[in-house]
Motif scaffolding. Structure first.
Motif, PDB file in Angstrom:
ATOM      1  N   SER A 125      -6.095 -32.371  17.170  1.00 54.11           N
ATOM      2  CA  SER A 125      -5.878 -31.405  16.093  1.00 54.11           C
ATOM      3  C   SER A 125      -4.650 -30.579  16.465  1.00 54.11           C
ATOM      4  O   SER A 125      -4.240 -30.561  17.629  1.00 54.11           O
ATOM      5  CB  SER A 125      -7.099 -30.503  15.901  1.00 54.11           C
ATOM      6  OG  SER A 125      -7.332 -29.753  17.070  1.00 54.11           O
ATOM      7  N   GLY A 126      -4.066 -29.938  15.463  1.00 59.75           N
ATOM      8  CA  GLY A 126      -2.867 -29.137  15.723  1.00 59.75           C
ATOM      9  C   GLY A 126      -1.635 -30.030  15.834  1.00 59.75           C
ATOM     10  O   GLY A 126      -1.511 -31.010  15.092  1.00 59.75           O
ATOM     11  N   PRO A 127      -0.711 -29.694  16.762  1.00 57.21           N
ATOM     12  CA  PRO A 127       0.527 -30.468  16.865  1.00 57.21           C
ATOM     13  C   PRO A 127       0.222 -31.947  17.101  1.00 57.21           C
ATOM     14  O   PRO A 127      -0.675 -32.278  17.865  1.00 57.21           O
ATOM     15  CB  PRO A 127       1.228 -29.849  18.085  1.00 57.21           C
ATOM     16  CG  PRO A 127       0.590 -28.520  18.272  1.00 57.21           C
ATOM     17  CD  PRO A 127      -0.803 -28.618  17.752  1.00 57.21           C
ATOM     18  N   HIS A 128       0.994 -32.786  16.416  1.00 58.08           N
ATOM     19  CA  HIS A 128       0.693 -34.223  16.491  1.00 58.08           C
ATOM     20  C   HIS A 128       1.937 -35.002  16.898  1.00 58.08           C
ATOM     21  O   HIS A 128       3.072 -34.545  16.685  1.00 58.08           O
ATOM     22  CB  HIS A 128       0.177 -34.717  15.148  1.00 58.08           C
ATOM     23  CG  HIS A 128       1.090 -34.402  14.006  1.00 58.08           C
ATOM     24  ND1 HIS A 128       2.212 -35.153  13.724  1.00 58.08           N
ATOM     25  CD2 HIS A 128       1.070 -33.391  13.113  1.00 58.08           C
ATOM     26  CE1 HIS A 128       2.826 -34.629  12.687  1.00 58.08           C
ATOM     27  NE2 HIS A 128       2.180 -33.554  12.299  1.00 58.08           N
ATOM     28  N   PRO A 129       1.756 -36.172  17.436  1.00 59.28           N
ATOM     29  CA  PRO A 129       2.910 -36.984  17.837  1.00 59.28           C
ATOM     30  C   PRO A 129       3.617 -37.562  16.617  1.00 59.28           C
ATOM     31  O   PRO A 129       3.026 -37.633  15.533  1.00 59.28           O
ATOM     32  CB  PRO A 129       2.271 -38.102  18.676  1.00 59.28           C
ATOM     33  CG  PRO A 129       0.846 -38.157  18.245  1.00 59.28           C
ATOM     34  CD  PRO A 129       0.463 -36.807  17.760  1.00 59.28           C
TER      35      PRO A 129
END
Ligand code: ZN
Length: 442
Positions: free
Chosen positions: A34-38
């Motif tokens: 969850s949150g920042p993703h690749p």
């Protein structure tokens, strides 16, 4: 090739992650978070959806899409006797048109892995099994086709007319040929073949036994109908002196490589043996209610530790192919049976519709959204009129089943987007099945 799926709620089967995402690499889930993703080659962003494991259909007869609406009020045996002569007229073109409709509908409703139990092979009509496999590949569905069979015609005391039964040696030879041609045992396989004589009242005990031996020789799974109606139970007791499950136990048809459709008329001891032997049950609530077959003891089976999945059954006894609807029906039917709202909760019903079905089909790589599993995903809207504002969307989607999915991913490939099928033309499929159904009706 990487695909990133973001959703307002990611329900992995074990966790519920707000604003979750998952990354698929070459069809396999690489990361969940969850949150920042690749970064990814392709991104599907669904902030107004619940993303969950693709639904699994553990029992079907897709050719029946061409014979929907027949005998709307008959018992199983009445319905079968009326339909056998119609089914005797099917050929590869009929089956292809019906399978395109059935598979399109399954995909549009969020199903990513399905079996099909095909048991009608009229004499001199080649290419039927091939049509099923080719259609799954065309539409992008992960597929476990069953080479079904009928060999016990009316003249030998069976239910089906002699015109739709086959010679047993021919059945076994063709089944082995189809395993050799299409069965792929590798992880993330898109096609696995199943050996599946139709039922105790349409094949001989010898064919059941020989089919089990053939399946085990090739390490493929076994499937059949069992304990669906009291008529079947009477038939087995009169003809074989055994209850349906006892008959199958005698024939070597139990164990973790076997799953039955229905499993309704089981006594307490039989529920215990099914769980102990790890034999699977595909519960088909809509079909069971449509035919007045009885009520599967789904809560007892789950509590005993049995493998239980959900199936739509053939669309001649359901008229639709929506696994989310089956989850909904399973919840309500279990609660009616037990006269208790605690009989089956929504999350357990989703487990039947995903991991339970994958278990029946022997897929350890499908059914949850975790790293290492196949990237098979269904996203359902919760901002449409049917669901906007609904409390607890995971329970809400089971209590108010969606009539279609927003996005569906199979093997890391987007096959449904914004509720539209990307792999075929839905309207053309509808026109084709209308024409095919009319032709078959004669
Ligand atoms: Zn069935």
């Amino acid at each position: 090739m990487t695909l990133l799926v973001r959703a307002g709620l990611l329900f992995t089967g074990t966790q519920e992650i707000e604003n979750g995402w998952l990354l698929s690499r070459d069809g396999i889930i690489a990361e969940v978070g969850s949150g920042p993703h690749p970064p990814a080659d392709e991104v599907v962003d669904e902030p107004n959806c619940v993303a969950m494991p693709g639904l699994v259909n553990a029992h079907d007869h897709m050719y029946q899409w061409a014979t929907r609406g027949y005998v709307p009020d008959g018992t199983l045996f009445q319905w079968l006797r009326a339909l056998y002569p119609v089914w005797a007229r099917i050929d590869a073109d009929t089956v292809r048109a019906a399978a395109r409709a059935a598979m399109a509908r399954l995909l549009l409703c969020g199903c990513t892995l399905s079996t099909d139990h095909h048991y009608v092979f009229p004499h001199g009509r080649p290419g039927i099994f091939e049509a099923l496999v080719e259609t799954a590949s065309e539409l992008g569905l992960r597929f476990h086709p069953c080479r079904g069979s009928m060999s016990l015609g009316e003249s030998k005391g069976g239910l089906p007319p002699d015109s739709v039964v086959e010679d047993e040696d021919a059945i076994l030879a063709h089944t082995e040929e189809m395993i050799g041609r299409y069965h792929d045992p590798k992880p993330a396989s898109m096609c696995r073949v199943v050996v599946a004589p139709c039922s105790p009242f349409s094949v001989t005990p010898e064919l059941m036994r020989d089919s089990a031996a053939l399946a085990r020789k090739h390490d493929v799974r076994l499937h059949t109908h069992l304990a669906e109606t009291l008529d079947e139970e009477r038939f087995c007791i009169e003809r074989f002196g055994r209850r349906p499950l006892e008959l199958m136990e005698d024939l070597g048809w139990t164990g973790d490589d076997v799953w039955y459709a229905h499993g309704i008329h089981l006594n307490d001891a039989e529920v215990g043996r099914i769980a102990e032997d790890k034999t699977g049950i595909a519960h088909c609530p809509s079909s069971n209610m449509r035919l007045g077959a009885g009520v599967c003891r789904v809560e007892d089976l789950v509590r005993a530790g049995a493998r239980v999945g959900l199936g739509v059954d053939g669309s001649a006894s359901n008229e639709d192919a929506n696994i989310a609807m089956e989850a909904h029906q399973a919840i309500l039917l279990a609660r009616v049976r037990n006269a208790s709202p605690h009989a089956l909760d929504a999350r357990s019903a989703w487990r039947l519709a995903t991991q339970g079905g994958a278990d029946c089909l022997g897929r350890v790589d499908c059914g949850t959204l975790e790293p290492g599993m196949c990237a098979d995903i269904a996203c359902f809207r919760i901002d449409d009129l049917a669901h906007a504002g609904i409390k607890d969307p995971v329970a809400g989607l089971a209590l108010a089943p969606p009539s279609r999915a927003q996005t569906v991913v199979v093997n890391g490939r987007v096959v449904v987007r914004e509720g539209r099928l990307l792999t075929a033309d839905e309207d053309e499929i509808a026109r084709e099945i209308a024409a095919t159904s009319a032709r078959l009706a004669g």
